[in-house]
Enzyme design. Structure first.
Site: not given
Ligand code: PHB
Length: 355
Positions: A176, A313-314, A225, A25, A233, A173, A97, A178
Site C-alpha cells: 500500500n 475489511g469493510r 502483506r 486504520t 499513495n 506491512h 501489523q 508505505y
Molecule cells: C488508510 O488509512 O486508508 C490506510 C492505511 C493503511 C493501509 C491502507 C489504507 O495499508
C-alpha cells in the site's frame, strides 16, 4: 473440499475458520496509545479465524496519520495488552501489523518537525492527513545507507514488544505504498546502492526485516502483506508481474508464514493486470487473499485451492459477527464511511449483532 468454516493450522496455531479480519486504520488512539474502546472493538470481532490489527507504528518516525497506535513505548504495550486480553478472553487470536509509513507522512507528524524518510527524495502526489487537516505532501529525505540497520532494528524491537503485549504473531506491512513497499517498487526506489536497482536489491530491506523478526517469532507466526499493483499513495512499479513474482520467490526462500496479498488497485485507477495464480505459485506457505471478496468469491477461492485464507475489511467494520452471518447466509450491515477514521464508539462498536 475445504470451505470458509474449515479450520486452518498456522503451524501450532489453529484458526477455527478461514475468515480473517483485515488490518484497518481507524484513528481512535489519541496520543498513539491503544484504548479500552479499541479493546471492545476487537473483542466484538473475536470470532474471526484471525484478527490482524490496524497498522501499528514501529517508531515515532513511522507515524503518518493522527491517532494511529504505536508499538514502541511502554504505554502502548500496556494498551495493546488490554486489547489482546480482551480478544483472548472472547476466544480469539490476534496478530499485530507492524507499520512504517515512510514518505506518507508530514513534518507536522514527525519528531522535531523533520521531513519524513523514504528510499529516495521523491514527493508523492496528494495530501498528508495532519492534525490541522490535509496538507500537501513534502519531499521526503532519502535514508542514508547507514540508517537502515536502525530501521531494521526498530522492526525487531516492535516484534519483541508485540510478544510482551500478548499478540499471537505479527504481520509485516510491505504493501500500500508505505516504507517497505516504497523500497520494493521502482517508481519510488531510485537508489543506486545495495538497496536499489535490481529486484534483489529492492527486496533487501524487506528480507532483512523478515530475518530480524524471525529471531523473535517462529516463521509461522510472521505474516507479510504485499499489494503488487495497488496505486494507493501514488506508487507504481514498471513491471509488477515480474517484480512481485521475484519478490515472492525470494520471500518463499526465507520464510513459511502466511503471505497476505491485496489484489488489484484500491484506487480503481488501473485494471488488474497481474496474474495472481503465478504469484501464488511462487509461494510455498499459506496464502491469504484480500480486496473486495464476498462470501461467494471467498468460498470459491478456498474450494479451488487458490487461497488458504481470505481477509475481509469493510464487512468486518460493519459486522462484528461476520463469521456467524456468513454461516447463516444472513444479510450484512452496511459500513458508514463517515465514521471510518477517527471519532468514538459511533460507527465503531455500535454495529448490531444478529439476534
Ligand atoms: C488508510 O488509512 O486508508 C490506510 C492505511 C493503511 C493501509 C491502507 C489504507 O495499508
Amino acid at each position: 473440499m475445504p470451505d470458509l468454516f474449515t479450520p486452518f493450522d498456522l503451524g501450532d496455531l489453529t484458526l477455527p475458520n478461514r475468515i480473517v479480519m483485515a488490518p484497518m486504520t481507524r484513528n481512535r488512539a489519541p496520543d498513539n496509545v491503544p484504548t479500552e474502546l479499541m479493546a471492545e472493538y476487537y473483542r466484538q470481532r473475536a470470532t474471526a479465524g484471525l484478527i490482524i490489527s490496524e497498522g501499528a507504528a514501529i517508531s515515532p518516525q513511522a507515524i503518518g496519520y493522527p491517532g494511529v497506535p504505536g508499538i514502541y513505548s511502554e504505554a502502548q504495550v500496556a494498551g495493546w495488552k488490554r486489547v489482546t486480553d480482551a480478544v483472548h478472553d472472547a476466544g480469539g487470536r490476534m496478530f499485530i501489523q507492524l507499520w512504517h509509513v515512510g514518505r506518507i507522512s508530514h513534518p507536522d507528524l514527525q519528531p522535531d518537525g523533520a521531513p519524513p524518510v523514504a528510499p529516495s527524495a521523491l514527493r508523492p502526489a496528494g495530501e498528508a492527513m495532519t492534525f490541522e487537516g490535509p496538507k500537501p505532501f513534502v519531499t521526503p529525505r532519502a535514508l542514508e545507507i547507514g540508517e537502515i540497520p536502525q530501521i531494521v532494528d526498530q522492526y525487531r524491537q516492535a516484534a519483541v514488544n508485540a510478544k510482551q503485549a500478548g499478540f499471537d504473531g505479527v504481520e509485516i506491512h510491505a504493501a500500500n505504498g508505505y516504507l517497505l513497499d516504497q523500497f520494493l517498487r521502482d517508481g519510488t526506489n531510485r537508489r543506486t546502492d545495495a538497496y536499489g536497482g535490481s529486484v534483489e536489491n529492492r527486496f533487501r530491506l524487506l528480507g532483512e526485516v523478515v530475518e530480524a523478526v524471525k529471531h523473535i517469532w517462529p516463521e509461522h507466526r510472521i505474516g507479510v502483506r504485499l499489494s503488487p499493483e495497488n496505486r494507493f499513495n501514488d506508487i507504481a512499479d514498471s513491471n509488477p508481474q515480474v517484480t512481485f513474482e521475484e519478490i515472492v520467490t525470494r520471500l518463499s526462500a526465507i520464510t513459511s508464514g502466511y503471505l497476505h496479498v491485496l489484489e488489484g488497485d484500491m484506487t480503481g485507477q488501473s485494471e488488474p493486470a497481474v496474474d495472481y495464480a503465478r504469484v501464488r505459485a511462487a509461494y510455498h506457505g499459506p496464502y491469504m487473499v484480500n480486496n473486495g471478496y464476498d462470501l461467494a468469491r471467498a468460498t470459491d477461492a478456498i474450494a479451488s485451492g487458490y487461497a488458504d485464507l481470505v481477509s475481509f475489511g469493510r464487512p468486518f467494520i460493519a459486522n462484528p459477527d461476520l463469521v456467524e452471518r456468513f454461516r447463516r447466509g444472513a444479510p450484512l450491515n452496511e459500513p458508514d464511511e463517515a465514521t471510518f477514521y477517527g471519532g468514538g464508539a459511533e460507527g465503531y462498536t455500535d454495529y448490531p449483532f444478529l439476534e
